[in-house]
Design a protein around this motif. Structure first.
Motif, PDB file in Angstrom:
ATOM      1  N   ALA A  42       0.864  -1.179   0.000  1.00  0.00           N
ATOM      2  CA  ALA A  42       0.000   0.000   0.000  1.00  0.00           C
ATOM      3  C   ALA A  42       0.896   1.223   0.000  1.00  0.00           C
ATOM      4  O   ALA A  42       2.096   1.146   0.327  1.00  0.00           O
ATOM      5  N   LEU A  43       0.312   2.367  -0.355  1.00  0.00           N
ATOM      6  CA  LEU A  43       1.058   3.614  -0.442  1.00  0.00           C
ATOM      7  C   LEU A  43       0.304   4.719   0.290  1.00  0.00           C
ATOM      8  O   LEU A  43      -0.926   4.712   0.338  1.00  0.00           O
ATOM      9  N   ALA A  44       1.056   5.658   0.824  1.00  0.00           N
ATOM     10  CA  ALA A  44       0.451   6.837   1.450  1.00  0.00           C
ATOM     11  C   ALA A  44       1.156   8.081   0.925  1.00  0.00           C
ATOM     12  O   ALA A  44       2.395   8.107   0.830  1.00  0.00           O
ATOM     13  N   SER A  45       0.375   9.087   0.599  1.00  0.00           N
ATOM     14  CA  SER A  45       0.993  10.320   0.108  1.00  0.00           C
ATOM     15  C   SER A  45       1.677  11.063   1.246  1.00  0.00           C
ATOM     16  O   SER A  45       1.441  10.795   2.426  1.00  0.00           O
ATOM     17  N   THR A  46       2.536  11.999   0.887  1.00  0.00           N
ATOM     18  CA  THR A  46       3.221  12.852   1.847  1.00  0.00           C
ATOM     19  C   THR A  46       2.962  14.302   1.475  1.00  0.00           C
ATOM     20  O   THR A  46       3.265  14.714   0.354  1.00  0.00           O
ATOM     21  N   SER A  47       2.411  15.066   2.394  1.00  0.00           N
ATOM     22  CA  SER A  47       2.108  16.459   2.073  1.00  0.00           C
ATOM     23  C   SER A  47       3.377  17.248   1.793  1.00  0.00           C
ATOM     24  O   SER A  47       3.419  18.065   0.865  1.00  0.00           O
ATOM     25  N   SER A  48       4.431  16.998   2.567  1.00  0.00           N
ATOM     26  CA  SER A  48       5.673  17.748   2.350  1.00  0.00           C
ATOM     27  C   SER A  48       6.348  17.345   1.054  1.00  0.00           C
ATOM     28  O   SER A  48       6.859  18.193   0.312  1.00  0.00           O
ATOM     29  N   GLY A  49       6.349  16.038   0.750  1.00  0.00           N
ATOM     30  CA  GLY A  49       6.950  15.584  -0.495  1.00  0.00           C
ATOM     31  C   GLY A  49       6.205  16.088  -1.712  1.00  0.00           C
ATOM     32  O   GLY A  49       6.812  16.515  -2.700  1.00  0.00           O
ATOM     33  N   PHE A  50       4.867  16.072  -1.652  1.00  0.00           N
ATOM     34  CA  PHE A  50       4.091  16.585  -2.769  1.00  0.00           C
ATOM     35  C   PHE A  50       4.300  18.087  -2.931  1.00  0.00           C
ATOM     36  O   PHE A  50       4.477  18.585  -4.050  1.00  0.00           O
ATOM     37  N   ALA A  51       4.283  18.820  -1.826  1.00  0.00           N
ATOM     38  CA  ALA A  51       4.511  20.265  -1.913  1.00  0.00           C
ATOM     39  C   ALA A  51       5.865  20.560  -2.542  1.00  0.00           C
ATOM     40  O   ALA A  51       6.012  21.511  -3.323  1.00  0.00           O
ATOM     41  N   PHE A  52       6.869  19.732  -2.250  1.00  0.00           N
ATOM     42  CA  PHE A  52       8.187  19.917  -2.847  1.00  0.00           C
ATOM     43  C   PHE A  52       8.130  19.810  -4.362  1.00  0.00           C
ATOM     44  O   PHE A  52       8.795  20.565  -5.073  1.00  0.00           O
ATOM     45  N   THR A  53       7.313  18.892  -4.886  1.00  0.00           N
ATOM     46  CA  THR A  53       7.217  18.752  -6.345  1.00  0.00           C
ATOM     47  C   THR A  53       6.626  19.997  -6.988  1.00  0.00           C
ATOM     48  O   THR A  53       6.799  20.211  -8.191  1.00  0.00           O
ATOM     49  N   LEU A  54       5.923  20.807  -6.193  1.00  0.00           N
ATOM     50  CA  LEU A  54       5.358  22.060  -6.683  1.00  0.00           C
ATOM     51  C   LEU A  54       6.282  23.244  -6.399  1.00  0.00           C
ATOM     52  O   LEU A  54       5.932  24.387  -6.717  1.00  0.00           O
ATOM     53  N   GLY A  55       7.435  22.965  -5.773  1.00  0.00           N
ATOM     54  CA  GLY A  55       8.358  24.031  -5.421  1.00  0.00           C
ATOM     55  C   GLY A  55       7.896  24.853  -4.241  1.00  0.00           C
ATOM     56  O   GLY A  55       8.226  26.038  -4.124  1.00  0.00           O
ATOM     57  N   ARG A  56       7.139  24.212  -3.327  1.00  0.00           N
ATOM     58  CA  ARG A  56       6.581  24.921  -2.185  1.00  0.00           C
ATOM     59  C   ARG A  56       6.905  24.200  -0.880  1.00  0.00           C
ATOM     60  O   ARG A  56       7.190  23.003  -0.887  1.00  0.00           O
ATOM     61  N   PRO A  57       6.794  24.895   0.249  1.00  0.00           N
ATOM     62  CA  PRO A  57       6.977  24.230   1.544  1.00  0.00           C
ATOM     63  C   PRO A  57       5.746  23.417   1.919  1.00  0.00           C
ATOM     64  O   PRO A  57       4.666  23.572   1.337  1.00  0.00           O
ATOM     65  N   ASP A  58       5.910  22.569   2.915  1.00  0.00           N
ATOM     66  CA  ASP A  58       4.799  21.762   3.409  1.00  0.00           C
ATOM     67  C   ASP A  58       3.645  22.673   3.819  1.00  0.00           C
ATOM     68  O   ASP A  58       3.830  23.726   4.424  1.00  0.00           O
ATOM     69  N   ARG A 222       1.368  -0.217  11.712  1.00  0.00           N
ATOM     70  CA  ARG A 222       1.669   0.358  10.398  1.00  0.00           C
ATOM     71  C   ARG A 222       2.826   1.337  10.556  1.00  0.00           C
ATOM     72  O   ARG A 222       2.848   2.123  11.494  1.00  0.00           O
ATOM     73  N   ILE A 223       3.778   1.289   9.625  1.00  0.00           N
ATOM     74  CA  ILE A 223       4.971   2.129   9.710  1.00  0.00           C
ATOM     75  C   ILE A 223       5.069   2.953   8.443  1.00  0.00           C
ATOM     76  O   ILE A 223       5.102   2.406   7.338  1.00  0.00           O
ATOM     77  N   SER A 224       5.103   4.266   8.587  1.00  0.00           N
ATOM     78  CA  SER A 224       5.261   5.156   7.443  1.00  0.00           C
ATOM     79  C   SER A 224       6.548   5.948   7.590  1.00  0.00           C
ATOM     80  O   SER A 224       7.176   5.950   8.648  1.00  0.00           O
ATOM     81  N   VAL A 225       6.937   6.647   6.520  1.00  0.00           N
ATOM     82  CA  VAL A 225       8.208   7.387   6.548  1.00  0.00           C
ATOM     83  C   VAL A 225       8.017   8.873   6.256  1.00  0.00           C
ATOM     84  O   VAL A 225       8.993   9.627   6.191  1.00  0.00           O
ATOM     85  N   GLY A 226       6.771   9.323   6.078  1.00  0.00           N
ATOM     86  CA  GLY A 226       6.532  10.737   5.816  1.00  0.00           C
ATOM     87  C   GLY A 226       7.260  11.203   4.560  1.00  0.00           C
ATOM     88  O   GLY A 226       7.318  10.497   3.557  1.00  0.00           O
ATOM     89  N   GLY A 227       7.833  12.386   4.625  1.00  0.00           N
ATOM     90  CA  GLY A 227       8.552  12.937   3.479  1.00  0.00           C
ATOM     91  C   GLY A 227       9.977  12.447   3.345  1.00  0.00           C
ATOM     92  O   GLY A 227      10.690  12.882   2.427  1.00  0.00           O
ATOM     93  N   ALA A 228      10.404  11.527   4.216  1.00  0.00           N
ATOM     94  CA  ALA A 228      11.825  11.175   4.282  1.00  0.00           C
ATOM     95  C   ALA A 228      12.377  10.605   2.976  1.00  0.00           C
ATOM     96  O   ALA A 228      13.521  10.900   2.598  1.00  0.00           O
ATOM     97  N   LEU A 229      11.598   9.775   2.274  1.00  0.00           N
ATOM     98  CA  LEU A 229      12.101   9.242   1.005  1.00  0.00           C
ATOM     99  C   LEU A 229      12.304  10.355  -0.021  1.00  0.00           C
ATOM    100  O   LEU A 229      13.227  10.295  -0.840  1.00  0.00           O
ATOM    101  N   THR A 230      11.451  11.367   0.019  1.00  0.00           N
ATOM    102  CA  THR A 230      11.643  12.520  -0.862  1.00  0.00           C
ATOM    103  C   THR A 230      12.990  13.173  -0.583  1.00  0.00           C
ATOM    104  O   THR A 230      13.744  13.515  -1.511  1.00  0.00           O
ATOM    105  N   TRP A 231      13.308  13.341   0.708  1.00  0.00           N
ATOM    106  CA  TRP A 231      14.570  14.025   1.059  1.00  0.00           C
ATOM    107  C   TRP A 231      15.777  13.149   0.753  1.00  0.00           C
ATOM    108  O   TRP A 231      16.849  13.670   0.444  1.00  0.00           O
ATOM    109  N   VAL A 232      15.608  11.826   0.827  1.00  0.00           N
ATOM    110  CA  VAL A 232      16.684  10.932   0.386  1.00  0.00           C
ATOM    111  C   VAL A 232      16.959  11.147  -1.101  1.00  0.00           C
ATOM    112  O   VAL A 232      18.116  11.244  -1.539  1.00  0.00           O
TER     113      VAL A 232
END
Length: 267
Positions: A42-58, A222-232
């Motif tokens: 399963a997948l969960a979106s990340t608000s901070s990671g998505f905002a980054f794709t728009l060039g914006r902060p969380d 359930r274990i999620s990683v938030g925006g961390a994969l984006t920052w990796v």
């Protein structure tokens, strides 16, 4: 045939009744395909990671943009998708209910609602619980199984009061949340205290100081990683770009050999 939204919703629910699992957080359709290809369930979106794709902060994406993003993640793979809805994109309980309905309409089968607003801070408990109840009512009113996660933001908003966090999660459970989540718990003892205090599955935000086994032993489901994969990913980009800028070294420009396979699979 690809699974229906109803099937995805039932599958997502069932994951919470089985063995503890990791739900990684893609930031776009490509990263969703890679994670699906690697075998996550399963997948969960990340608000901070998505905002980054728009060039914006969380916190700077609109609900319309988040709904479009939810649809893109859903179409990218056959996996269930849960959406980070931050505080529900509005001050009222009706706003929260509307946000749930809209991401469900885009194909999501789960969402999280938090008890924090950048302009107001952490909501009073009664107001926060009312918002969770409105989200739960909206989720139950859908014609597909929909898993609602309620978040207590204390520990990442400057108020690491474990007793208050537990009281909030207990209230959100009574209000109808299916999963409970307090991002920012730092130790197995804190996770265990939360898990022992509630009866619903608990989502835990992973960090470098916690192993999967420690989270599971403490009761996390359930274990999620938030925006961390984006920052990796951003870190790898910066490291490669620095090599190019400073040394004219292009040796880091290598794609994973499985990339074509992941992108072609579609889930």
């Amino acid at each position: 045939m690809p699974p229906t939204q109803h099937q995805k919703g039932a599958e997502f629910r069932a994951l919470h009744d089985g063995e503890p699992f990791v739900i990684p957080n893609p930031w776009d359709a490509g990263s969703a395909k890679v994670l699906a290809g690697m075998g996550f369930k399963a997948l969960a979106s990340t608000s901070s990671g998505f905002a980054f794709t728009l060039g914006r902060p969380d916190g700077a994406a609109t609900l319309d943009e988040v709904v479009e993003h939810a649809g893109a993640l859903d179409r990218a793979t056959s996996l269930p998708v849960s959406v980070d809805l931050e505080n529900g994109y509005g001050p009222t309980a009706q706003d929260v209910a509307r946000a749930i309905a809209r991401v469900a309409g885009a194909g999501a089968v789960g969402a999280s609602i938090e008890d924090y607003d950048p302009s107001e801070g952490i909501y009073p408990l009664e107001k926060a619980a009312e918002r969770v109840a409105a989200a739960a009512d909206a989720a139950r009113g859908l014609d597909v199984p929909f898993t609602l996660t309620a978040r207590a933001e204390n520990h990442i908003r400057g108020n690491p009061d474990l007793d208050d966090t537990i009281a909030r999660l207990q209230a959100y459970e009574r209000a109808g949340a299916d999963v409970l989540y307090a991002p920012g718990l730092r130790s197995g003892d804190e996770i265990r205290a939360v898990c022992d205090a509630v009866s619903k599955p608990v989502n835990v935000l992973a960090h470098r100081g916690l192993s999967r086994s420690a989270i599971v032993e403490a009761g996390g489901q359930r274990i999620s990683v938030g925006g961390a994969l984006t920052w990796v990913a951003v870190g790898a980009l910066v490291a490669a770009a620095e090599q190019i800028r400073d040394h004219g070294d292009f040796s880091a420009l290598v794609a994973p050999p499985q990339l074509r396979e992941w992108l072609a699979a579609g889930g």
